[in-house]
Motif scaffolding. Structure first.
Motif: not given
Length: 347
Positions: A170-198
Motif C-alpha cells: 500500500v503506498p503512503m502519502f505525506l500531507d506535509g504542508a508545514r513539514m519544514l516547520i516541524e523539522c525546524a523544531v525537532t531537528g529532523q531533516s526534511p529528507a529523513d521525514m519524507a523518506a518513508p513516503f511515496d
C-alpha cells in the motif's frame, strides 16, 4: 504586528511586489510555460533535492495536488484512502476525493494527531473481507496537523505504519504542508521525514512567502507526466514563476531563520515564567503552544482592543486560553519586551 496566528510573517501586497521585483531585478529570471521550464523547473529541482526525492512538481493549489496524488498512488478504481478523522483531507477539501476522484475516505481516530499501525492492519483486513472487492489504495498521513494544534503524527508511528504498508503493498502519502516547520523544531531533516513516503506534499504559501502554490515530490516515474493531469483538472496556469521565485528565496534562508526563531521563542517563554500568563506546551508539538490567562476576559471587545494596542494579532479565545503560533514575526520584539506584552494581556 506580531502574529500569534500565522505560520509566518505574512507579506502585504506591497511587500510581496517589492520582494519579487528585487529578486528579478537582474533580468535573469526565466518564465515558465504553463508550469513547465524556467524558474519553476529550477525550483522543482531544488525542492526535490531538499526533500530527498527524485522529482518535484509545482501545483497552483493543494486541493488539486492532493487529488492528483491520490490518482497517482491509488489509481482510479474507487479505492479506499485511510485518513485521520480530524485531518485536512477529511474536513477541509469539500470531499473532493470522493466527488472528483471516486475515492472512499476511511477516517481513523487515534491519540493526538496520529493513528496506529494496528488501525491500518484492521482496515486492510476489513477491505479484504468485503463481499464486493475492495482495497486500500493509499495511507494518507498529515504532519503536523493544523486542526490538532500543529501536533506531529510521530516518527515511531510512521515507521510502524510504513512496515505494514510495505508488507501489503500500500503506498503512503505525506500531507506535509508545514513539514519544514516541524523539522525546524525537532531537528529532523526534511529528507529523513519524507523518506518513508511515496509522495510528499509541501505548501509554498503558508510560510515560504509564495502568493500561491505547493509541490508534490516523489519518484520521477510517478511525476514526470503529471502536468497533463494538472492541466486537465484546471491547474494549467499560464505562468507560475512568481511562486517559484518567492519560495526559492525563502527556502534558501529558512533553516537559519527558524533556528533563530526557535532560540528567540525559548527566551520569550523563559521570561514569562512565574508571570500571570502560563505557557502550556504539547509534548508532540511544533510551533503552537497554549497560553492560559488567569481568568477569561470579562469584556472580549476590550481584550481585543488591548491586543491591538500591544501590536499582537491573536487567535480566538476559548474561555481563559488560546492556542497561539510562533513564527518570524516574533523576532520584531526583544524576548523581554514580547514577554511583557503577553503578560499585559492578563491585566
Amino acid at each position: 504586528m506580531i502574529s500569534l496566528v500565522d505560520d509566518a510573517a505574512l507579506l502585504s501586497p506591497k511587500e510581496m511586489a517589492e520582494r519579487l521585483a528585487s529578486l528579478t531585478s537582474d533580468g535573469k529570471t526565466v518564465s515558465d510555460y504553463y508550469g513547465n521550464g524556467g524558474a519553476v523547473e529550477a525550483f522543482e529541482a531544488r525542492i526535490a533535492a531538499h526533500l530527498g526525492k527524485e522529482r518535484a512538481v509545482v501545483f497552483p493549489t493543494g486541493t488539486l495536488a492532493n487529488l492528483c496524488a491520490m490518482r497517482l498512488l491509488a489509481g482510479t478504481d474507487n479505492a479506499r484512502i485511510l485518513v485521520h478523522r480530524d485531518g485536512h483531507f477529511f474536513n477541509d477539501a469539500g470531499d473532493n476525493l470522493a466527488a472528483l476522484g471516486r475515492f472512499t475516505m476511511v477516517p481513523l481516530a487515534g491519540e493526538g494527531a496520529g493513528f496506529e499501525a494496528a488501525d491500518v492492519e484492521h482496515e486492510i483486513a476489513r477491505a479484504a473481507s468485503a463481499r464486493v472487492a475492495a482495497r486500500i489504495g493509499c495511507i494518507a498521513i498529515e504532519s503536523p496537523s493544523r486542526r490538532i494544534d500543529g501536533r506531529r503524527f510521530g516518527s515511531g508511528r510512521i515507521a510502524a505504519i510504513a512496515e505494514v504498508a510495505r508488507e501489503h503493498g500500500v503506498p503512503m502519502f505525506l500531507d506535509g504542508a508545514r513539514m519544514l516547520i516541524e523539522c525546524a523544531v525537532t531537528g529532523q531533516s526534511p529528507a529523513d521525514m519524507a523518506a518513508p513516503f511515496d509522495l510528499v506534499y509541501l505548501s509554498l504559501y503558508k510560510y515560504l512567502d509564495a502568493p500561491f502554490g505547493c509541490v508534490l515530490a516523489g519518484e520521477a516515474a510517478l511525476l514526470d507526466d503529471v502536468y497533463h493531469q494538472r492541466r486537465a483538472y484546471g491547474g494549467g496556469l499560464w505562468q507560475m514563476w512568481p511562486a517559484a521565485v518567492m519560495a526559492q528565496d525563502k527556502l534558501s534562508r529558512f533553516d537559519a531563520l527558524w533556528a533563530e526563531v526557535v532560540r528567540h521563542v525559548e527566551a520569550v517563554f523563559a521570561a514569562m515564567e512565574g508571570g500571570p500568563v502560563a505557557v502550556e506546551r504539547f509534548a508532540d508539538g511544533t510551533n503552537a503552544v497554549r497560553l492560559i490567562l488567569p481568568r477569561a476576559p470579562g469584556d472580549p471587545a476590550a481584550f481585543a482592543a488591548r491586543a491591538q494596542r500591544l501590536g499582537l494579532k491573536l487567535p480566538p479565545l476559548a474561555g481563559d486560553r488560546m492556542t497561539v503560533k510562533f513564527n518570524e514575526s516574533w523576532l520584531a520584539a526583544e524576548p523581554a519586551a514580547l514577554a511583557r506584552k503577553l503578560r499585559e494581556l492578563a491585566e
